[in-house]
Design an enzyme around this catalytic site. Sequence first.
Site, PDB file in Angstrom:
ATOM      1  N   ASP A  67      51.823  34.575  35.102  1.00 56.42           N
ATOM      2  CA  ASP A  67      51.790  35.300  33.838  1.00 56.42           C
ATOM      3  C   ASP A  67      51.280  34.395  32.709  1.00 56.42           C
ATOM      4  O   ASP A  67      51.622  33.210  32.653  1.00 56.42           O
ATOM      5  CB  ASP A  67      53.210  35.800  33.518  1.00 56.42           C
ATOM      6  CG  ASP A  67      53.254  36.771  32.371  1.00 56.42           C
ATOM      7  OD1 ASP A  67      52.685  37.870  32.506  1.00 56.42           O
ATOM      8  OD2 ASP A  67      53.860  36.441  31.338  1.00 56.42           O
ATOM      9  N   GLU A  71      46.822  35.599  35.441  1.00 59.05           N
ATOM     10  CA  GLU A  71      46.634  36.760  34.565  1.00 59.05           C
ATOM     11  C   GLU A  71      45.663  36.362  33.447  1.00 59.05           C
ATOM     12  O   GLU A  71      46.075  36.022  32.342  1.00 59.05           O
ATOM     13  CB  GLU A  71      47.973  37.224  33.973  1.00 59.05           C
ATOM     14  CG  GLU A  71      47.842  38.479  33.124  1.00 59.05           C
ATOM     15  CD  GLU A  71      48.905  38.575  32.036  1.00 59.05           C
ATOM     16  OE1 GLU A  71      48.967  39.617  31.387  1.00 59.05           O
ATOM     17  OE2 GLU A  71      49.649  37.597  31.820  1.00 59.05           O
TER      18      GLU A  71
END
Length: 816
Positions: free
Chosen positions: A567, A596
Amino acid sequence: MNIIKFTYQPPISGDFEVFLVGDFNNWNDKSHPMKEEGGVYRLDISLEPGRYHYYFLCNDKLILDPDTATEILDNKLYSVIEVLAEEDFIFLVPFKIPNNNQFSEVSIVGDFNGWLPNVNKLIAENKYLKTCLFLDKGQYQYKFLANGDRWFNQSEIDRNKIIKVNKKLSPNSVIKTRINDYLSINKLLLKSISTNKLVFKNDIIKFYRYSNNLFECMVIIPNFPQANITLYLNSKAYKMNFIASSNYNTSYHQIIEIQEPDKLYNLQLQIKLNDILLYANFKEMSNQQNLTSLFVPNAFDIFHLDLTLSKRIIYQIMPDRFANGNLAINPNFEEEYYLSSSIEPEKASMEKNQEYYHLAKWEDIDILRKNPYSANNDPDWFAFYGGDLKGIKDKIPYLKDLGISLIYLNPIFRSKSPHRYDTIDFREIDHHLGDKKLFRDLISDLHKNNIKVILDIALNHCGIDFFAFKDCLENGNKSDYWTWFDWYKWPLPNKIDANFSAEDYYQCWWGVKDLPEFNYDLARGPKDENKIADIELAQVNVPLVNYLLESMKMWIDEYDIDGFRLDVPEEVPFWFWQLFRASLKRIKEDIYLVGEIWNDPKDWLQGKYFDGIMNYHNFKDPAIDYFLTNKISLHDFINKLSQGLIHLPWSASKIQMNLLGSHDTIRLRSLANDNLDKVHLTLIFQFTYVGIPHIYYGDEIFLAGNKDPDNRRPFPWDYAKDSTSIDLLNFYKTLINMRKSYQLLSEGYLNFIGHDKLLIYKRLNPKVSDEIIIIINNSGKSLDISQFISRYPKAILKSMTGNIINQYGYYIGESK
């Protein structure tokens, strides 16, 4: 004037005011508002050629454009964009005369080389003498000079009347360079320029090493159509295969097996462009110099990739919202970290920073759009639905029947929220999802069904109930973990009310009080530390880094997971990801590491950091803009896709996570305004393009959903009552089976075929004659495609009438 398109997509859901601010509007904060469309903020403006500085202002927060370069101006960092004019290009101008063997030496002389002889010599090739000069925009006079004393102009050559004259007595020939007449090179790519040689700023030849003997060579050159490119290592020739071409660049590649990687090799690139022959090494290109470079195979580290991933299908699951398999472990909010936040408030009374965690009914989705307890019409961020690991385990037959072979699980760690990015313990499974034994059994069962599993992890931040952060709240700077975070003020106020601003007290992600950020570099602030790539330049927060690395290793050692989705990795230092990759690849070489990344991913996929990225920038965004919202033209769509292929090693391109939606974006159905035909075209593209198709749970049964958290609705397991859901689910199964049945769709090269209305591309293997063509009609018109059907007569999948492909029609055919 040039129309420049600016786009910005916030990494967090919400309602924002976004403005474009730059020197083109005198840094006016409010003069250029950007319009939100499907979660993306856009603005098109007209700009004259030149260099411009700018930034986005998002809810008064200054944001740099992640898609462009940055530059320091007056001690401030800005995004910078170049709007190009014709003067910003170098032109490749070819010259050719018959070789009648009268002359031992011929050169071209003119005002571009000071009328000096022998600067630009012609080279014999077959029946001609040829050269190609690199010239700026302009008008030039020139002549040819043979054997040092015979002058003749272009007209005399064309009339086959080469005569001996005194110097410059005959008229000079004239040539004018214009952008539509000659091949061109963007000057921004170049470090230095002469009529004979160009020096590039970056390498135009790159190598990637996948094993001791297996290498991939990538060549990235300016956009030269139909170039024939050959790489020479010593005397051995390798024909380069075309990958992609955009407005400014073209890329080629070849897989090379080098049996003696400890040897040194002479490297040369030859580029044949019709009547032009160019030579190149790593950074230089010449029209006549026999350029070479030294290639040292053993200087390259191994880029461990699991190349079999290209054959898999990814399915993303938010555990709380997929399936409830064990009602007994539903959240009951008795944990200490809920305290008063589990007490039901009065309707329409909740203010900012107030929380009410509760268990909702599975079918109660209206609260995800409007929280009845909120005074501000906010959605319900605090509702749990009770999905768990047992629910996922129970649905393995469903996933197997769909054709899934890789599960991407959103966070499963102990957390306070239903999304679980506010981690309380990176080494514990949330007990409302299940226990360690259940997770081991789930992984084992998935592996038995040939389904891999990757876990979602946020290493930029934790939750406010994370043990180290809680210790800091209690003990201040006497805590052993004080340096794990960036503190501005302590202690926190006793009452967290609507006026509390967490950013005044500690660094937290996008100002969200529940997500304090980690401090990786003790010598730098939270923004500056992320830019450091060399660990030797960082003052590493060793206890924090060791804790996180050991936590990640545990999930591999104890549970045999197959990878991580990372993330917001741009908000963690580069050096950490290099350390992270090296540490985990030592344990499991084929582990899949996915970042990401919402913007240009090329810097992340060069062997140091990740194997893949969530392909927002060069797949999801252009696909949505072309198929669903009609925001870009066919030409711009293809150009955007091609840009995503050009700068990546081909092997890495094949294992990118090609998503159309996720827990951070508006659902596919909602973006399409319920237009199932548009969805069909988008899916056909997804399952026939380069990369791994990704399905966000529920999209396969036409689940709707707007901005977060509405896009995180519980999976409606009574979907069979809706015939549209069944039809779409079967369409997904058809596409998945097709992709698995035809290796070219996961492994083959991709070539776009020029057409002004239809999207047409081939998947092919140069070593065999078999090809697959994909034709998709998003033009709004009915068109005859009989010329393509005759060459690709074996229909694999089609929706058309006779030889006519109607709007939303498609044809996938095989050449044999």
